[in-house]
Write an enzyme that holds these catalytic residues in place. Sequence first.
Site, PDB file in Angstrom:
ATOM      1  N   GLU A  60       4.967  18.207  -2.810  1.00  0.00           N
ATOM      2  CA  GLU A  60       3.574  17.859  -3.104  1.00  0.00           C
ATOM      3  C   GLU A  60       2.669  19.032  -2.758  1.00  0.00           C
ATOM      4  OE1 GLU A  60       5.686  15.892  -1.416  1.00  0.00           O
ATOM      5  OE2 GLU A  60       6.022  14.373  -2.970  1.00  0.00           O
ATOM      6  N   HIS A 129       5.225   3.022  -0.045  1.00  0.00           N
ATOM      7  CA  HIS A 129       4.844   2.904  -1.464  1.00  0.00           C
ATOM      8  C   HIS A 129       3.677   1.943  -1.630  1.00  0.00           C
ATOM      9  CE1 HIS A 129       9.140   3.855  -1.231  1.00  0.00           C
ATOM     10  NE2 HIS A 129       8.958   4.564  -2.318  1.00  0.00           N
TER      11      HIS A 129
END
Lengths: 337, 410
Positions: A60, A129
Amino acid sequence: MPRRTMVEAIRDAMDVSMQRDDNVVVFGEDVGYFGGVFRCTQGLQRKFGSSRCFDAPISELGIVGTAVGMAAYGLRPCVEIQFADYMYPAYDQIVSEAARLRYRSAGQFTVPMVVRMPTGGGIFGGQTHSQSPEALFTHVSGLKTVVPSNPYDAKGLLIAAIEDNDPVIFLEPKRLYNGPFDGHHDKPVTPWARHALGEVPEGHYTVPLGKAVVRRPGTAVTVLAYGTMVYVSEAAAAETGIDAEIIDLRTLVPYDLDTIVASVRKTGRCVVVHEATLTSGFGAELSALVQETCFYHLEAPVMRVTGWDTPYPHAQEWDYFPGPDRVGRTLKAVMEA
Amino acid sequence: MSDLKPLSFHVPAPAVRPGGAPDFRDVKIPPAGAVDRPPIDVAPEDIRDLAFEIIRVLNRDSEAVGPWAGLLSHEELLEGLRHMMTLRAFDARMQMAQRQGKTSFYMQHMGEEAVSCAFRKALSPGDMNFPTYRQAGLLIAGGYPMLDMMCQIYSNERDPLKGRQLPVMYSAREHGFFSISGNLATQFVQAVGWAMASAMKRDTKIAVGWIGDGSTAESDFHSALVFASTYKAPVVLNIVNNQWAISTFQGIARGGSGTFAARGLGFGIPALRVDGNDYLAVYAVAKWAIERARSNLGPTLIEYVTYRVGAHSTSDDPSAYRPKTESDNWPLGDPVLRLKNHLIREGAWSEERHTQAEAEILSTVIAIQKEAESHGTLHSGPHPSARDMFEGVYEEMPPHLRRQRQQGGV
């Protein structure tokens, strides 16, 4: 007018933007050949080629860091972080670099970049998540933070975000990808095909950043919400019979104070609802703003309904998620104050 | 009772600390001219040894020798010498200005002047550097006005960055100099992104990332190498190994990898080490790597072996962690002296001319400094307005900032 899911609307926004501007590029983990784990970029690589839409290594930091460099070159990268929960390695690049580059270079370099991230819970995603990290972005000067709640807004806001000359964090409530969700997890899913806001015009249009919208006009209490909580609040109003005025903020920063103030001064009451944890959440900012600007109009304390200050649990998802019952109880409490 | 031996914990330490005699026996210096110059399209796996050598051109007798020599004319070398002398004079004046309270902070280049000055010479217009705080030679050698640099350092009314950024964190887009962050390593991966963009747009420009030995430990460094390797980005990735990361010797970041350049090997990126105090060697290696990038052959990782003679910054005192005389014993010498002696040996320069040039450069720098100070210094004279603090956060000022500006009464 065609009805689309939020996934299709988001894909359409990137498609339209890529057609209109060669400088728009899309990349991230699994977004190229496969089209993303939520399918938001499906078909873009085939249509625009692998120089415009491609797979990135699982980094990321690298995705956002290279996007900052691309934006400084003159491109308009629209990158995907697979889940907002995965953005922390990129946080330094977002906070110290993307957000400040215009300021610290006195405008020589700018970062017209969008970082898309699926956010929020409701899918049994557990603590990695399901997070809603919007307050980690709204706290940072130089960023804009957007949370759409429906396909029409998602497309218009994403096109506006891509065309914006500042970095935009675009948080997509993943529980809304396939239909509005009011928190009643035991009921069948309503698809966007049966919802008016699933109507998505073809081609180019924008929904301006920084403008809230009144989703449900009312007179009794103002509810400030965004993303999934718009539908949870609608359900709470319907089930309690309280004539709430529900405002969908759409953009958290810059926020639309005028719409908020006009509503709270009218209703005299305010409840703030978000999925994210309570302490130092964006609701704290909204609550303070309402207190500062509407104090002499208030009939009751400004209350917040949010996720608890715990990590997002797995088995206890529906005890954690601020559903319509909790919102309804707070609406009643505020009305009785 | 367990019969297992207890584990031991390893913390690397430098060979010598204050009070000890400087010792650089561990720094293996190959003779000048000893390292081959491969073609730019060489397979990375065929030059793995270059990550452990040191490419050098100037020998102990001030001669330019070997396959990396002969790329620059006397005239070009004299210009390079002038750049390094200018940077040194500039540093001396700004260091003193900080001590006089005219600014908050300064970082000098003493001993590292060749790295940025020679590298700049090998670049073309439109190429973009993503520098750290110790590459002002890129600006000096690139013709950026010294007046603008000083006004930035003083944060005065003429500061091109409007008083927003710490001294020496310059930004000069038109001069191929990306805004310095101050957060370490972040720009290494941005350089790769800029280079990827150039390739995506089928441009001809290349990017250059800069990082220090200490900051190679950051994840940004490793992400940069992954992305550069994966997309074969047209980028030159420069590690300036000046031996010290504030008080921390380079062994703490390097660990067991032998050299910093060797970090590139696992990524399939050609990795070279060069004598960072040798203007000719730096230029030659820079040119080689830049040609590779521009020929679509992908990234190159370069480690410049040099030594930070001065303190890390005006807030640092190196006598607390290394011997005072360590810099005098650095085996690669002083970059200005080495180029000066080479040019004298070549008959292109003399002690007299050097002394005269030093005086000329110093008086030019002082004249520009006077002009800069006429626009204010950090604590006296005109400086950017408080009102301006609110500008430029976004392209258009959002309502909440407008309200805050009103509340601030500016």
